[in-house]
Design an enzyme around this catalytic site. Structure first.
Site, PDB file in Angstrom:
ATOM      1  N   HIS A   1      -1.526   6.924  -1.966  1.00  0.00           N
ATOM      2  CA  HIS A   1      -0.623   7.604  -1.036  1.00  0.00           C
ATOM      3  C   HIS A   1      -0.142   8.922  -1.636  1.00  0.00           C
ATOM      4  O   HIS A   1      -0.188   9.976  -0.983  1.00  0.00           O
ATOM      5  CB  HIS A   1       0.567   6.689  -0.731  1.00  0.00           C
ATOM      6  CG  HIS A   1       1.645   7.318   0.086  1.00  0.00           C
ATOM      7  ND1 HIS A   1       1.776   7.106   1.443  1.00  0.00           N
ATOM      8  CD2 HIS A   1       2.665   8.153  -0.264  1.00  0.00           C
ATOM      9  CE1 HIS A   1       2.816   7.796   1.892  1.00  0.00           C
ATOM     10  NE2 HIS A   1       3.385   8.428   0.874  1.00  0.00           N
ATOM     11  N   GLU A   2       0.304   8.872  -2.881  1.00  0.00           N
ATOM     12  CA  GLU A   2       0.803  10.091  -3.526  1.00  0.00           C
ATOM     13  C   GLU A   2      -0.323  11.077  -3.782  1.00  0.00           C
ATOM     14  O   GLU A   2      -0.139  12.295  -3.654  1.00  0.00           O
ATOM     15  CB  GLU A   2       1.520   9.735  -4.836  1.00  0.00           C
ATOM     16  CG  GLU A   2       2.737   8.832  -4.672  1.00  0.00           C
ATOM     17  CD  GLU A   2       3.765   9.382  -3.693  1.00  0.00           C
ATOM     18  OE1 GLU A   2       3.865  10.620  -3.543  1.00  0.00           O
ATOM     19  OE2 GLU A   2       4.465   8.577  -3.059  1.00  0.00           O
TER      20      GLU A   2
ATOM     21  N   GLU B   1       3.745  11.598   6.313  1.00  0.00           N
ATOM     22  CA  GLU B   1       3.718  10.265   5.705  1.00  0.00           C
ATOM     23  C   GLU B   1       2.629   9.393   6.316  1.00  0.00           C
ATOM     24  O   GLU B   1       1.961   8.634   5.609  1.00  0.00           O
ATOM     25  CB  GLU B   1       5.082   9.581   5.853  1.00  0.00           C
ATOM     26  CG  GLU B   1       6.158  10.141   4.953  1.00  0.00           C
ATOM     27  CD  GLU B   1       5.792  10.058   3.484  1.00  0.00           C
ATOM     28  OE1 GLU B   1       5.347   8.974   3.033  1.00  0.00           O
ATOM     29  OE2 GLU B   1       5.919  11.075   2.796  1.00  0.00           O
TER      30      GLU B   1
ATOM     31  N   HIS C   1      -0.874  13.061  -0.718  1.00  0.00           N
ATOM     32  CA  HIS C   1       0.082  14.163  -0.586  1.00  0.00           C
ATOM     33  C   HIS C   1      -0.430  15.380  -1.347  1.00  0.00           C
ATOM     34  O   HIS C   1      -0.364  16.520  -0.853  1.00  0.00           O
ATOM     35  CB  HIS C   1       1.448  13.763  -1.154  1.00  0.00           C
ATOM     36  CG  HIS C   1       2.311  12.987  -0.204  1.00  0.00           C
ATOM     37  ND1 HIS C   1       2.508  13.359   1.103  1.00  0.00           N
ATOM     38  CD2 HIS C   1       3.050  11.849  -0.390  1.00  0.00           C
ATOM     39  CE1 HIS C   1       3.327  12.497   1.690  1.00  0.00           C
ATOM     40  NE2 HIS C   1       3.663  11.572   0.813  1.00  0.00           N
TER      41      HIS C   1
END
Length: 292
Positions: free
Chosen positions: A143-144, A224, A147
């Protein structure tokens, strides 16, 4: 106290730097402060300047605000696994290897920051490492990493800079219009005095700032969803769903603040429904993944 002092010192330094830049730009362009051109210069310098300075300093600020330990030479199997997992995901995402850090916090969280996708930092909390299994941690790292690969740090900075500029500019223009209206056609009439003018500007910036925050929060929630989808691609959809379900059962409130909170895996409490939330509710994020 350390975080408060760092916040105050950083913001004071930013204001001083931007004030110097503003005076130099004003002198170079030959514009007056109380004019449309002056308002625009003030808005651009402070609107974009603060955002970009924060972006360029983001890694340095993040490390010191949470007391992060950057893994340069892994000390144990867990740190070695973290570094190897991030390296594998960075290669799959097509970005340079970020710095990997651990910070001490009981809440399950992680964040990514940095001035560009090839100059970034991914940090995870000790709470996340202790309370999640490796599959779930891998999904959070994915997930990070998403980003980072999506360039979310730069995109958010640009959006915040544009909105800040509009807020500062419109507040001063409208305050000027109000002052001229109070003065009327009589050149001897009194418009808004110095303190009254700035009081009106502050109120208008507060009102417009709330509207801008709603826009930023909406974009943040869409970001997100994209990061969750990216984490599912890098680590596996079921791992990402499992990590979110684990976060949904957590009782600790996130300890990250400001920009770091916006880039954490876990958001805060609901405010005004979802209008000012940087993260969608966990159940909506899980539903979006299930619908992929």
């Amino acid at each position: 106290m350390k975080r408060v002092l760092l916040f105050l010192a950083t913001n004071l330094a930013v204001i001083l730097v931007l004030s110097v830049v503003l005076n130099l730009v004003m002198a170079a362009l030959g514009v007056q402060y109380y004019s449309i051109g002056g308002y625009l210069v003030i808005a651009v310098v402070f609107g974009f300047g603060g955002s970009f300075i924060s972006l360029f300093m983001s890694k340095w600020i993040a490390k010191r605000s949470v007391g992060a330990y950057v893994i340069e030479q892994p000390r144990d199997q867990m740190e070695q696994w973290l570094v190897n997992t991030v390296a594998r995901q960075a290669q799959a995402a097509g970005v340079k290897m970020p710095e990997v850090a651990i910070y001490d916090s009981p809440d399950m969280n992680a964040f990514a920051t940095g001035p560009s996708k090839n100059n970034s930092l991914i940090a995870v909390s000790t709470g996340l490492l202790y309370k999640m299994d490796r599959d779930e941690v891998e999904a959070v790292l994915g997930h990070e990493m998403s980003h980072v690969a999506n360039g979310d740090m730069v995109t958010m900075t640009l959006i915040q800079g544009v909105l800040n500029t509009f807020v500062i500019f419109l507040a001063r223009v409208i305050a000027g219009v109000i002052s001229n209206a109070m003065r009327g056609n009589d050149q001897q009439g009194q418009g808004l005095g110095g303190l009254a003018y700035f009081a009106v500007v502050m109120v208008l910036e507060l009102v417009f700032g709330i509207v801008a925050s709603v826009i930023v929060a909406w974009f943040s929630r869409q970001r997100e969803y994209r990061a969750d989808a990216g984490g599912a691609q890098l680590a596996g959809r079921q791992k990402m769903i499992s990590a979110l379900e684990r976060l949904g059962r957590a009782h600790e409130e996130p300890h990250l603040e400001g920009q770091l909170a916006a880039f954490g895996i876990q958001g805060g409490k609901r405010t005004l429904g979802e209008l000012l939330m940087s993260h969608p509710p966990i159940e909506k994020r899980i539903a979006a993944l299930r619908g992929m």
